[in-house]
Write a protein that holds these residues in place. Structure first.
Motif, mmCIF file in Angstrom:
data_model
loop_
_atom_site.group_PDB
_atom_site.id
_atom_site.type_symbol
_atom_site.label_atom_id
_atom_site.label_comp_id
_atom_site.label_asym_id
_atom_site.label_seq_id
_atom_site.Cartn_x
_atom_site.Cartn_y
_atom_site.Cartn_z
ATOM 1 N N THR A 149 27.140 82.832 -16.126
ATOM 2 C CA THR A 149 25.709 83.098 -16.219
ATOM 3 C C THR A 149 25.144 82.458 -17.475
ATOM 4 O O THR A 149 25.881 81.946 -18.327
ATOM 5 N N VAL A 161 24.580 92.330 -19.844
ATOM 6 C CA VAL A 161 25.257 91.251 -19.124
ATOM 7 C C VAL A 161 26.614 90.958 -19.756
ATOM 8 O O VAL A 161 27.613 90.745 -19.050
ATOM 9 N N ASP A 190 28.941 93.581 -18.594
ATOM 10 C CA ASP A 190 29.327 93.360 -17.196
ATOM 11 C C ASP A 190 30.398 92.276 -17.082
ATOM 12 O O ASP A 190 31.347 92.399 -16.294
ATOM 13 N N ASP A 231 34.067 92.905 -15.728
ATOM 14 C CA ASP A 231 34.625 92.141 -14.615
ATOM 15 C C ASP A 231 35.964 91.526 -15.006
ATOM 16 O O ASP A 231 36.921 91.537 -14.223
ATOM 17 N N ARG A 273 27.153 86.946 -5.219
ATOM 18 C CA ARG A 273 26.091 86.392 -6.056
ATOM 19 C C ARG A 273 24.731 86.370 -5.370
ATOM 20 O O ARG A 273 23.719 86.128 -6.037
ATOM 21 N N TYR A 317 23.316 88.920 -3.555
ATOM 22 C CA TYR A 317 22.836 90.246 -3.188
ATOM 23 C C TYR A 317 21.590 90.563 -3.998
ATOM 24 O O TYR A 317 21.579 90.421 -5.227
ATOM 25 N N PHE A 368 20.734 91.609 -8.122
ATOM 26 C CA PHE A 368 21.827 91.385 -9.057
ATOM 27 C C PHE A 368 21.894 89.899 -9.384
ATOM 28 O O PHE A 368 22.718 89.165 -8.829
ATOM 29 N N HIS A 392 23.017 88.203 -11.756
ATOM 30 C CA HIS A 392 24.264 87.700 -12.333
ATOM 31 C C HIS A 392 25.461 87.985 -11.439
ATOM 32 O O HIS A 392 26.598 87.718 -11.816
ATOM 33 N N ILE A 444 27.574 90.709 -8.562
ATOM 34 C CA ILE A 444 28.264 91.991 -8.691
ATOM 35 C C ILE A 444 29.500 91.950 -7.807
ATOM 36 O O ILE A 444 29.474 91.404 -6.701
ATOM 37 N N ARG A 492 32.599 97.107 -7.478
ATOM 38 C CA ARG A 492 31.608 97.811 -8.305
ATOM 39 C C ARG A 492 30.394 98.220 -7.482
ATOM 40 O O ARG A 492 29.815 99.291 -7.691
ATOM 41 N N LEU A 493 29.983 97.381 -6.542
ATOM 42 C CA LEU A 493 28.861 97.730 -5.672
ATOM 43 C C LEU A 493 29.207 98.975 -4.856
ATOM 44 O O LEU A 493 28.388 99.900 -4.711
ATOM 45 N N ARG A 520 29.190 102.153 -7.092
ATOM 46 C CA ARG A 520 27.840 102.612 -7.416
ATOM 47 C C ARG A 520 27.182 103.263 -6.207
ATOM 48 O O ARG A 520 26.489 104.284 -6.343
#
Length: 574
Positions: A121, A137, A140, A144, A289, A291, A294, A296, A298, A302-303, A306
């Motif tokens: 990113t 970021v 994140d 990751d 990438r 979705y 988001f 940056h 996800i 993680r999706l 959440r």
């Protein structure tokens, strides 16, 4: 060069963040100071100094988690720094930062590089203290990296099994998908011996598992692992659910999770049943990438985490490790009965969101090696084992593309094998662009995997066959990841629920007219049985994308509302 008086010492026990900057070094050093307690943070003035730092860290055994490159470097230095880190530490996350005054000038080039996967990113350089948008970021990216690359610091689940045990690898992959920190230990390791010291059971029932500090015990499959972690409802749990529920969601992939969130947030009593991992196939995606919301990207894991947390907050109850074995449709306006391995539940509506499974390859020699180098699905948890090896990914969809990109962070080479001539017919353009720009990935069109073999019990080679000429080539391969399209598993549904020739559930106007009521087709997401709905990949005609599955899961709730609004007053009147 970095000022030696302020450069932190190399600590092999800490992962490192390396920043390459000259003009903005002081700003970045200040901003990154908040990470100094848990990371070795080094800010270097140019690519040569950064390269020496990276080599020293590598020699000391310290992993490099994140590389930050300032776009204000001279063009030659910027290119050298980027190439050096991408080659030397491909599994480190890469971040480009740009000063505000140069953003309009640098953004077009950096946007292209992010699209190509050269950087993960691109961010603006902070201009003041507590720039939490910048740091969210960074966190994140570190999160990751920790989830996919670093070994677990704390092991919630410990698996003991001999090296190469196929079931242990399947359990590890499940735990990876659910975000559960864990470790796999051989019986003769220090941890393995300590765990086995108090174990009086048979030593030939590998793998053995200790979850949440509980005593070691056999764990034969993924469903047993799910029940070990999340538990099987006891009679009191079932008694509490003896009343008729508003909605039972079968499957907890994107469609099922969305349905759970929207149903429970609207006050509907909702239970979600999942045979294996919350998140479904989407949970195996290393980075989604495209979705919405988001920018940056996800990870699928993680999706899913959440979404589950969100649904639980609104009141959905999740039962993992429960396979649904049948549905008994209610007569007229009576509730439907959902039959599971753990008991039966009744509901006014049932949402089928079971998704799909990957098709089998059908090569006997390779089927025998599943769990020993051959994997169905992305098998994200196995990526680290592919370090320095040659890997083949079979499949042309987005899941295959995401798997190939992630594996390229570890493997020496990644070959995507597809029967079609090119990826353009089945894969999103952004992924194709990233794959084409990745020097470690090769695409072989009009090709299939025809054979393979092992050495010392692990996959060692594959035979690739040209689908036009029939010519075969034997290649070295220590990893095979099969993402072969979609097969629904809806055989548990009653015959009254119409399906197409491939087993996908028919809804709306696709339902044969003989199943219509008073000459009218069911609603768009309703099946041939009133009160039973389908959403996501299991539904015939669905787009097979995460976003579309989520949309269908949300949309089906309005149909459930309409049904309940009609049924509840009628029941009260009786």
């Amino acid at each position: 060069m970095t000022d030696a008086s302020v450069a932190p010492a190399l600590n092999p026990d800490l992962p490192a963040i390396i920043c390459v900057s000259t003009a903005n070094a002081d700003v970045l050093r200040t901003q990154l100071g908040r990470y100094a307690a848990e990371y070795t943070v080094r800010v270097e003035a140019g690519p040569e100094a950064a390269g020496r730092c990276a080599q020293a860290l590598t020699d000391a055994g310290a992993p490099i988690a994140l590389v930050i490159i300032d776009t204000d470097l001279a063009p030659a230095d910027f290119k050298e720094a980027l190439h050096g880190f991408r080659t030397r530490v491909p599994n480190a996350r890469r971040l480009a930062v740009t000063a505000w005054g140069h953003y309009l000038e640098h953004a077009p080039l950096l946007r292209h590089k992010v699209a190509m996967g050269v950087f993960d990113t691109h961010l603006l350089l902070p201009r003041g203290t507590r720039d939490e948008e910048f740091h969210s970021v960074v966190v994140d990216l570190l999160n990751d990296w920790a989830a996919t690359t670093a070994p677990a610091q704390v092991e919630t689940v410990q698996i003991v099994a001999p090296a190469g045990d196929a079931t242990a690898r399947q359990l590890s992959e499940y735990l990876f998908r659910t975000g559960s920190p864990h470790g796999v230990h051989s019986p003769d390791s220090e941890v393995g011996r300590a765990l086995l010291a108090d174990y009086a059971g048979a030593r030939d029932q590998w793998p053995l598992v200790s979850a949440m500090g509980r005593p070691l015990g056999p764990c034969p499959d993924v469903q047993a692992m799910a029940r070990e972690i999340y538990g099987r409802p006891n009679p009191a749990d079932l008694a509490a659910l003896s009343d008729v529920l508003d909605a039972i969601v079968v499957g907890a992939g994107p469609a099922g999770l969305a349905a759970s969130v929207y149903a429970s947030s609207e006050g509907l009593s909702t239970v979600a049943l999942e045979a294996e991992a919350i998140g479904g196939q989407a949970g195996t995606s290393s980075m989604i990438r495209n979705y919405l919301g988001f920018p940056h990207g996800i990870s699928g894991m993680r999706l899913a985490f959440r979404a589950r947390t969100q649904a639980t907050r609104f009141g959905t109850r999740f039962f993992s490790g429960w396979s649904v074995t049948g549905v008994v449709p209610g007569r007229g306006d009576e509730p439907h009965e959902v039959v599971t391995e753990g008991g039966s539940l009744r509901a006014r509506s049932v949402i089928v969101a079971t998704g799909v499974a990957y098709r089998r390859l059908g090569v006997d020699a390779l089927e025998a090696l599943v769990g020993r180098g051959v994997n169905y699905g992305a098998a994200m948890g196995q990526a680290r084992e592919m370090s320095g090896r040659d890997v083949v990914v079979v499949g042309g969809g987005n899941s295959a593309g995401q798997a190939a990109v992630h594996l390229s962070r570890f493997a020496r080479s990644v070959t995507i094998v597809i029967r079609r001539p090119a990826l353009s017919e089945t894969m999103s353009a952004y992924l194709i662009a990233e794959i084409e720009a990745n020097p470690r990935i090769t695409v072989r069109g009009s090709t299939r995997v025809a054979d393979g073999g092992a050495e010392e019990g692990e996959l060692a080679w594959l035979a690739l066959e040209d689908t036009a000429s029939g010519q075969r080539e034997r290649i070295s391969a220590q990893g095979l990841f099969l993402l072969l399209g979609a097969e629904p598993h809806c055989e548990w549904l009653p015959a009254a629920v119409a399906r197409d020739g491939r087993g996908f559930v028919l809804t709306g106007r696709d339902v044969p007219p003989e199943h219509w009521s008073v000459g009218l087709p069911p609603a768009d997401l309703e099946t041939s049985v009133p009160g039973i709905y389908a959403a996501g990949d299991a539904r015939a005609g669905s787009m097979k994308r995460v976003a579309s599955a989520t949309g269908e899961g949300a949309a089906v709730v309005s149909l459930v509302h309409e049904r309940i609004a009609r049924l509840v007053p009628a029941a009260q009147a009786r």
